[in-house]
Design an enzyme around this catalytic site. Structure first.
Site, short mmCIF file in Angstrom:
data_model
loop_
_atom_site.label_atom_id
_atom_site.label_comp_id
_atom_site.label_asym_id
_atom_site.label_seq_id
_atom_site.Cartn_x
_atom_site.Cartn_y
_atom_site.Cartn_z
N SER A 26 0.81 -1.23 0.00
CA SER A 26 0.00 0.00 0.00
C SER A 26 0.84 1.28 0.00
CB SER A 26 -0.96 0.00 1.19
OG SER A 26 -1.91 -1.02 1.03
N THR A 71 -5.31 -3.19 8.43
CA THR A 71 -5.13 -4.57 7.99
C THR A 71 -4.98 -5.49 9.20
OG1 THR A 71 -3.94 -5.97 6.44
CG2 THR A 71 -2.62 -4.29 7.52
N LYS A 75 -8.82 -5.34 11.65
CA LYS A 75 -10.00 -5.00 10.83
C LYS A 75 -11.33 -5.15 11.57
CE LYS A 75 -8.51 -5.90 6.10
NZ LYS A 75 -8.74 -6.72 4.89
N ASP A 111 -12.80 -3.16 0.80
CA ASP A 111 -12.56 -4.49 0.22
C ASP A 111 -13.77 -4.90 -0.61
OD1 ASP A 111 -10.04 -4.95 1.25
OD2 ASP A 111 -10.76 -6.02 3.02
N GLY A 135 -13.04 -20.69 2.60
CA GLY A 135 -12.58 -19.81 3.68
C GLY A 135 -13.78 -19.26 4.43
N THR A 162 -12.36 -25.40 9.19
CA THR A 162 -13.07 -25.49 10.47
C THR A 162 -14.56 -25.27 10.19
OG1 THR A 162 -11.13 -24.43 11.41
CG2 THR A 162 -13.05 -24.60 12.85
N LYS A 165 -16.70 -22.51 11.95
CA LYS A 165 -16.58 -21.12 11.48
C LYS A 165 -17.46 -20.89 10.25
CE LYS A 165 -11.96 -19.96 13.07
NZ LYS A 165 -10.61 -19.70 12.56
N LEU A 234 -8.26 -14.61 -4.00
CA LEU A 234 -7.95 -13.31 -3.37
C LEU A 234 -6.46 -13.13 -3.15
CD1 LEU A 234 -11.01 -13.22 -2.95
CD2 LEU A 234 -10.62 -12.28 -0.68
N GLY A 257 -5.94 -11.71 -6.98
CA GLY A 257 -6.39 -10.70 -6.01
C GLY A 257 -5.82 -9.32 -6.24
#
Ligand code: NAP
Length: 292
Positions: A26, A71, A75, A111, A135, A162, A165, A234, A257
């Site tokens: 960035s 970041t 976030k 984003d 993800g 997982t 999640k 991404l 990404g």
């Protein structure tokens, strides 16, 4: 970067807070754009440990820093410390850009803009389609929000290592956006091959395949992919992940990404300066930039 004799009391400071921060592209992107447009701004990286976030925000206000990107790992936690949130940031419950307006901190999630710009050319194909998102972290949350909000997809599969999640992300969108058609799966190739192969769009929103683990891929099973698909990773380090290379070998349209990264930055740039970032030239430079 502006030369030292050009930096003075008028120069506006923006930056990025995160931990670690040393690999961020960035600063290069924003300082290039400030110079190109002759804007009196500098962009600095600030390495802020999680425990120091609240103090850092007080310092940012006291120093009159005009705005900043956020970041990993801040976030989501930063949401509790801001004065106002955009609608997107509220629903995604994560902020990657902050504007300091006279001491009040306004949070945005650009984003979402980056994901939208990456996929916008495929809007017609994605309407009423089945998509799979690999993800279940912060990036997956932004992807799912954008797919529901802007692309009118019909069904979403969340595939994650997982499963708890993935389940909690499903419950989140069912309650926040009243989107019912979400199914969850454990990331366990070859079990998910058929799920992937029947998806119009597959998004890798996990960190699998990112440098230095560039030999990893969410799946290596070629039957997961076909030439009717769009496959979006991404990850942009490396520019072509193993996942994208396998998808490409089966004829899928592949997207990395980098565009998302540049477009989320462009929206932040616009929020701070009211100017358009020269995104085409920046993408060209970053595509050639040695991978970090
Ligand atoms: P995060 O919240 O930490 O989530 C990471 C996700 O990856 C989780 O779902 C995690 O699964 C999964 N994962 C990580 N290592 C794994 C492994 N070895 N095997 C299986 N699953 C694994 O991270 P994030 O913020 O969502 O970011 C995800 C990726 O998106 C990163 O690579 C990041 O660089 C990229 N990203 C790119 C942009 C861009 O502008 N292009 C913007 C934001 C993020 P579990 O739930 O099982 O732990």
């Amino acid at each position: 970067m502006r030369s030292l004799n050009e930096i003075n009391h008028n120069t506006k400071i923006v930056g990025v807070i995160g931990h670690p921060i040393k690999h961020s592209l960035s600063p290069m992107m924003h300082n290039y754009a400030f110079n190109k447009l002759d804007l009196d701004y500098v962009y600095l990286p600030f390495d802020i440990a999680a425990a120091n976030l609240k103090d850092a925000l007080r310092g940012i206000v006291a120093l009159g820093i005009k705005g900043f990107n956020v970041t990993i790992p801040h976030k989501e936690r930063i949401v509790d410390f801001l004065d106002e949130l955009s609608d997107g940031a509220k629903i995604v419950n994560a902020v990657n850009t902050v504007v300091n307006e006279n001491g009040k901190l306004h949070g945005y999630n650009t984003d979402v803009e980056g994901i939208f710009r990456t996929l916008e050319d495929y809007k017609d194909e994605l309407r009423d389609s089945t998509v799979s998102v690999i993800g279940a972290g912060g990036a997956a949350r932004s992807v799912i929000y954008t797919l529901i909000n802007s692309f009118n997809v019909e069904k979403i599969n969340i595939i994650n290592r997982t499963t708890e999640k993935a389940e909690s992300l499903k419950d989140y969108f069912t309650s926040k956006m009243l989107f019912e058609k979400i199914k969850t799966y454990e990331l366990a190739p070859p079990d998910v091959t058929e799920i992937l192969s029947k998806s119009k769009l597959i998004v890798n929103a996990s960190s699998i395949g990112m440098m230095p683990e560039e030999d990893d891929s969410p799946t290596t099973i070629v039957e997961s992919f076909n030439s009717n698909q769009i496959v979006f990773d991404l990850v942009y380090n490396p520019r072509k992940t193993k996942f994208l290379a396998i998808a490409e070998s089966q004829g899928a349209t592949i997207l990395n990404g980098l565009k998302m990264f540049v477009e989320q930055g462009a929206r932040a740039f616009e929020l701070w300066t009211n100017e358009k970032m020269p995104t085409d030239r920046i993408s060209e430079i970053l595509n050639k930039e040695p991978e970090l």
